[in-house]
Design a protein around this motif. Structure first.
Motif, short mmCIF file in Angstrom:
data_model
loop_
_atom_site.label_atom_id
_atom_site.label_comp_id
_atom_site.label_asym_id
_atom_site.label_seq_id
_atom_site.Cartn_x
_atom_site.Cartn_y
_atom_site.Cartn_z
N GLU A 151 -10.11 74.60 -108.80
CA GLU A 151 -10.39 75.35 -107.58
C GLU A 151 -9.55 74.81 -106.43
OE1 GLU A 151 -14.47 75.82 -106.57
OE2 GLU A 151 -15.09 76.35 -108.62
N TRP A 152 -9.19 75.71 -105.53
CA TRP A 152 -8.47 75.33 -104.32
C TRP A 152 -9.28 75.81 -103.11
CZ3 TRP A 152 -5.84 77.06 -108.65
CH2 TRP A 152 -4.96 76.14 -109.21
N LEU A 153 -9.63 74.89 -102.27
CA LEU A 153 -10.40 75.18 -101.07
C LEU A 153 -9.48 75.17 -99.87
CD1 LEU A 153 -13.25 72.56 -101.73
CD2 LEU A 153 -13.15 74.93 -102.57
N ARG A 154 -9.74 76.06 -98.93
CA ARG A 154 -9.00 75.98 -97.69
C ARG A 154 -9.45 74.75 -96.92
NH1 ARG A 154 -11.22 81.67 -97.78
NH2 ARG A 154 -11.75 80.77 -99.82
N GLY A 155 -8.50 73.88 -96.59
CA GLY A 155 -8.87 72.60 -96.01
C GLY A 155 -8.06 72.23 -94.79
N ARG A 156 -8.57 71.27 -94.07
CA ARG A 156 -7.88 70.73 -92.90
C ARG A 156 -7.79 69.22 -93.05
NH1 ARG A 156 -10.06 72.22 -87.01
NH2 ARG A 156 -8.91 74.14 -87.40
N TYR A 157 -6.56 68.74 -93.06
CA TYR A 157 -6.31 67.30 -93.20
C TYR A 157 -6.15 66.68 -91.82
CZ TYR A 157 -3.92 62.95 -94.53
OH TYR A 157 -3.56 61.64 -94.69
N SER A 158 -6.73 65.52 -91.63
CA SER A 158 -6.57 64.78 -90.38
C SER A 158 -6.63 63.29 -90.68
CB SER A 158 -7.65 65.17 -89.37
OG SER A 158 -8.94 64.90 -89.88
N VAL A 159 -6.28 62.49 -89.70
CA VAL A 159 -6.25 61.04 -89.86
C VAL A 159 -7.34 60.42 -88.99
CG1 VAL A 159 -4.87 58.94 -89.64
CG2 VAL A 159 -3.79 61.08 -90.37
N SER A 160 -8.16 59.57 -89.58
CA SER A 160 -9.23 58.90 -88.85
C SER A 160 -8.68 57.81 -87.96
CB SER A 160 -10.25 58.30 -89.84
OG SER A 160 -10.77 59.29 -90.68
N LYS A 161 -9.54 57.26 -87.09
CA LYS A 161 -9.11 56.19 -86.19
C LYS A 161 -8.61 54.97 -86.94
CE LYS A 161 -12.02 57.49 -82.25
NZ LYS A 161 -13.13 57.06 -81.34
N ASP A 162 -9.14 54.74 -88.15
CA ASP A 162 -8.71 53.58 -88.93
C ASP A 162 -7.44 53.85 -89.73
OD1 ASP A 162 -9.58 55.23 -90.94
OD2 ASP A 162 -11.16 53.90 -91.68
N GLY A 163 -6.86 55.06 -89.57
CA GLY A 163 -5.60 55.39 -90.24
C GLY A 163 -5.77 56.05 -91.59
N SER A 164 -6.99 56.21 -92.06
CA SER A 164 -7.21 56.83 -93.37
C SER A 164 -7.25 58.35 -93.25
CB SER A 164 -8.52 56.32 -93.98
OG SER A 164 -9.62 56.65 -93.16
N GLY A 165 -6.84 59.04 -94.31
CA GLY A 165 -6.85 60.48 -94.31
C GLY A 165 -8.21 61.04 -94.69
N ARG A 166 -8.54 62.18 -94.11
CA ARG A 166 -9.79 62.85 -94.47
C ARG A 166 -9.54 64.34 -94.56
NH1 ARG A 166 -13.15 64.60 -90.05
NH2 ARG A 166 -12.03 64.55 -88.07
N ALA A 167 -10.37 65.03 -95.35
CA ALA A 167 -10.18 66.45 -95.58
C ALA A 167 -11.49 67.20 -95.38
CB ALA A 167 -9.64 66.69 -96.98
N GLU A 168 -11.47 68.18 -94.48
CA GLU A 168 -12.60 69.07 -94.30
C GLU A 168 -12.34 70.35 -95.08
OE1 GLU A 168 -13.84 69.37 -89.98
OE2 GLU A 168 -11.82 68.50 -89.79
N LYS A 169 -13.40 71.02 -95.49
CA LYS A 169 -13.23 72.33 -96.11
C LYS A 169 -13.83 73.41 -95.22
CE LYS A 169 -17.32 73.06 -99.08
NZ LYS A 169 -17.62 74.42 -98.61
N TYR A 170 -13.26 74.62 -95.32
CA TYR A 170 -13.80 75.72 -94.54
C TYR A 170 -15.21 76.01 -95.02
CZ TYR A 170 -13.58 79.94 -91.72
OH TYR A 170 -13.80 80.90 -90.76
N PRO A 171 -16.12 76.33 -94.10
CA PRO A 171 -17.53 76.46 -94.48
C PRO A 171 -17.83 77.52 -95.53
CG PRO A 171 -17.30 76.29 -92.10
CD PRO A 171 -15.93 76.44 -92.65
N THR A 172 -17.09 78.63 -95.54
CA THR A 172 -17.34 79.68 -96.51
C THR A 172 -16.13 79.86 -97.41
OG1 THR A 172 -16.57 81.35 -94.94
CG2 THR A 172 -18.94 80.90 -95.01
N GLU A 173 -16.33 80.46 -98.59
CA GLU A 173 -15.28 80.51 -99.60
C GLU A 173 -14.81 81.92 -99.92
OE1 GLU A 173 -16.40 78.34 -103.09
OE2 GLU A 173 -17.14 76.62 -101.95
N GLY A 174 -15.21 82.92 -99.15
CA GLY A 174 -14.82 84.29 -99.45
C GLY A 174 -13.31 84.49 -99.46
N SER A 175 -12.81 85.25 -100.45
CA SER A 175 -11.36 85.46 -100.59
C SER A 175 -10.80 86.47 -99.61
CB SER A 175 -11.04 85.91 -102.03
OG SER A 175 -11.28 84.86 -102.94
N GLY A 176 -11.66 87.07 -98.80
CA GLY A 176 -11.17 88.02 -97.82
C GLY A 176 -11.16 87.49 -96.40
N ILE A 177 -11.50 86.21 -96.24
CA ILE A 177 -11.62 85.64 -94.89
C ILE A 177 -10.29 85.02 -94.47
CG2 ILE A 177 -12.91 84.05 -93.43
CD1 ILE A 177 -15.21 84.24 -95.40
#
Length: 418
Positions: free
Chosen positions: A356-382
């Protein structure tokens, strides 16, 4: 022109994994486009059609990396404190033509050829002048600030391999050895259309039953990024004779036919039937989400891909499966896109046995580590989810649960869209 062998994408009917699907694309597809020689100024984004060999050294002669004073290191080594007289000056394009003598030096400007007999340069800001003579600083090393012949490029070495996409840095690289033209693959010719009675083009008046066709704009943008020559065949209505005629005509003078919608099993999904009438349709039953149905086949020896009608599914399938196919057909070398490991900022359950592939947003935390959020809903038309995201989070087929903090793979759009 080389073309695809008949049934080159044929595969067994059972469900296959995403990895197996990509392996089949890599193994079956081959460059189908002819080649041409073009000006280097026109070659941005094009694919090199042959290995390119350096015709000369870069730099062609020893030269100065700084503004300074050239001298013989052997003189300096014997007596670092001795003053030097200035015998002349060497400028870029105007070398000093004298001969070195003991305890003399030549003023030299950046890019100027090293005078015969001199091998080391002191930077102008590091020397001191005394009675029109130069006093060198301590601690200089032999060969300092001197660019050696061929230290960047050696004559006869392979500059670029066949299949390399020409970015601005490659263009400059080729220019540095004097190449004015380059042999490249011609652009892959792609026919693009959508299907559906409900679809209308942006700018047209809409009714409550109308849907504006966003897929063709998404796909055209991706195809242009990949260096294709795109023919927009507009929206085809859900009529079997219309779809069949359009597919047949498009295959005559294109290398790839790419459609959106119409490949499911519904009564009005005529692409599947039309393709069965005039070519070969091999449903790739790939264990993925989003992406069903994703169809790949041929019309004669022209490749065909039928994408899902939902815009997110069409986008994801193009990035992950059509992109490597296009690269291969275009003659480009295939390398896996760069990815990051990041800590999941979410928890989720998932079915085993599919990627599966989720729409995600990558960002860097204050400690320099990477983190990934996912979009709250998974509909293919959004579609707004693709605007919010800066990439895709890949969840392997063997994973059934993600806990917050688990490490996941993140694929940035910047990698997938070029």
């Amino acid at each position: 022109m080389a073309r695809l062998a008949n049934d080159c994408f044929a595969n067994p009917p059972e469900m296959i994994s995403a990895t197996e699907a990509l392996e089949k694309i890599s193994a079956a597809a081959a460059p189908v486009v002819a080649t041409e020689s073009i000006s280097l100024f026109e070659a941005g984004g094009r694919i090199v059609a042959e290995d390119i060999i350096a015709p000369r050294n870069v730099p062609p002669s020893d030269n100065s990396a700084v503004d300074g004073y050239a001298f013989r290191f052997s003189d300096y080594e014997k007596d670092p404190d001795r003053p030097y007289s200035i015998a002349g000056q060497s400028k870029a394009g105007h070398p000093w033509k004298g001969t070195s003598t003991p305890n003399t030096m030549v003023k030299i400007l950046t890019g100027a050829i090293m005078p015969d007999g001199f091998d080391t340069i002191a930077m102008v800001e590091d020397i001191s002048l005394q009675d029109n003579q130069v006093i060198l600083p301590t601690g200089l090393k032999a060969g300092a600030n001197c660019r050696k012949t061929g230290e960047d490029i050696r004559k006869g070495e392979v500059l670029l391999r066949k299949g390399t996409r020409l970015r601005p840095q490659e263009l400059g690289y080729l220019a540095s050895v004097g190449l004015g033209t380059v042999h490249v693959f011609k652009r892959l010719k792609v026919a693009l259309f959508s299907t559906g009675d409900e679809l209308i083009n942006p700018g047209e008046a809409a009714s409550t039953t109308s849907i504006y066709d966003s897929n063709r704009l998404i796909l055209a943008g991706l195809l242009n990024n990949l260096g294709c020559s795109v023919t927009d065949l507009d929206i085809l209505k859900d009529r079997l004779p219309i779809v069949r005629a359009a597919l047949n005509e498009a295959a005559k003078d294109h290398d790839l036919v790419l459609t959106s919608g119409g490949v499911s099993m519904g009564d009005e999904d005529h692409v599947r039937t039309a393709l069965s009438d005039i070519g070969h349709l091999h449903f790739w039953r790939i264990a993925i989400k989003p992406g069903r149905p994703l169809a790949l086949g041929q019309i004669g020896n022209t490749a065909f891909v039928g994408l899902p009608g939902n815009p997110i599914a069409a986008l994801v399938c193009t990035l992950l499966f059509v992109r490597p196919l296009i690269k291969t057909l275009s003659g480009a070398a295939i390398e896996p896109p760069l990815s990051f490991r990041a800590a999941a900022e979410f928890s989720m359950k998932k079915k085993s046995g599919r990627t599966e592939w989720l729409r995600g947003r990558y960002s860097v935390s204050k400690d320099g580590s990477g983190r990934a959020e996912k979009y709250p809903t998974e509909g293919s038309g959004i579609l707004s989810s693709a605007i919010w995201a800066n990439g895709l989070i890949e969840i392997g087929d063997d994973v059934t649960y993600i806990n917050k903090g688990d490490m996941v793979t993140f694929l940035p759009f910047s990698e997938l869209m070029s």
